[in-house]
Design a protein around this motif. Structure first.
Motif, short mmCIF file in Angstrom:
data_model
loop_
_atom_site.label_atom_id
_atom_site.label_comp_id
_atom_site.label_asym_id
_atom_site.label_seq_id
_atom_site.Cartn_x
_atom_site.Cartn_y
_atom_site.Cartn_z
N ALA A 40 79.86 22.11 2.85
CA ALA A 40 81.13 22.56 3.45
C ALA A 40 81.14 24.04 3.83
O ALA A 40 81.57 24.37 4.95
N PRO A 41 80.68 24.94 2.99
CA PRO A 41 80.71 26.36 3.40
C PRO A 41 79.76 26.71 4.53
O PRO A 41 79.82 27.80 5.08
N THR A 42 78.88 25.79 4.91
CA THR A 42 77.94 26.08 6.00
C THR A 42 78.53 25.81 7.37
O THR A 42 77.92 26.17 8.37
N ASP A 43 79.71 25.20 7.43
CA ASP A 43 80.36 24.97 8.72
C ASP A 43 80.74 26.31 9.32
O ASP A 43 81.25 27.20 8.63
N PRO A 44 80.49 26.48 10.62
CA PRO A 44 80.83 27.76 11.24
C PRO A 44 82.34 27.99 11.27
O PRO A 44 83.11 27.04 11.44
N ALA A 45 82.73 29.21 11.07
CA ALA A 45 84.15 29.57 11.16
C ALA A 45 84.55 29.55 12.63
O ALA A 45 83.78 29.96 13.49
N PRO A 46 85.76 29.09 12.94
CA PRO A 46 86.19 29.11 14.34
C PRO A 46 86.33 30.54 14.85
O PRO A 46 86.74 31.43 14.12
N LEU A 47 85.96 30.75 16.09
CA LEU A 47 86.09 32.07 16.70
C LEU A 47 87.50 32.24 17.23
O LEU A 47 88.11 31.30 17.71
N PRO A 48 88.02 33.44 17.16
CA PRO A 48 89.36 33.67 17.71
C PRO A 48 89.35 33.50 19.22
O PRO A 48 88.35 33.78 19.88
N ALA A 49 90.48 33.04 19.74
CA ALA A 49 90.60 32.86 21.19
C ALA A 49 90.69 34.20 21.88
O ALA A 49 91.07 35.19 21.28
N GLY A 50 90.33 34.21 23.13
CA GLY A 50 90.47 35.42 23.93
C GLY A 50 89.17 36.21 24.02
O GLY A 50 88.16 35.84 23.44
N PRO A 51 89.21 37.30 24.78
CA PRO A 51 88.01 38.10 24.99
C PRO A 51 87.57 38.77 23.69
O PRO A 51 88.38 39.10 22.83
N ARG A 52 86.26 38.95 23.55
CA ARG A 52 85.72 39.65 22.38
C ARG A 52 85.06 40.93 22.87
O ARG A 52 84.30 40.92 23.84
#
Length: 66
Positions: A40-52
């Motif tokens: 479970a901790p190996t799942d990637p965290a979602p990236l925030p929406a919008g420009p980076r």
């Protein structure tokens, strides 16, 4: 490095079926509850929406290939 990890897993008794389904561990019946808890901790965290900052808009990166 990945190939060496797969080869090592096979040497230690891991099956082809489980190795091929590791990326879909949530949807397959091949993993125990303890293994699921470890994965479970190996799942990637979602990236925030919008420009980076520092990255061009996604359309600009793809344009040369379209």
């Amino acid at each position: 490095m990945l190939f060496a990890g797969v080869q090592s897993a096979k040497k230690h008794g891991e099956t082809e079926e489980r190795l091929h389904n590791a990326v879909t561990w949530r949807e397959t019946p091949f993993f125990t509850e303890a293994e699921r808890a470890a994965l479970a901790p190996t799942d990637p965290a979602p990236l925030p929406a919008g420009p980076r900052p520092g990255l061009p808009p996604s359309g600009d990166r793809r344009r040369p290939y379209l």
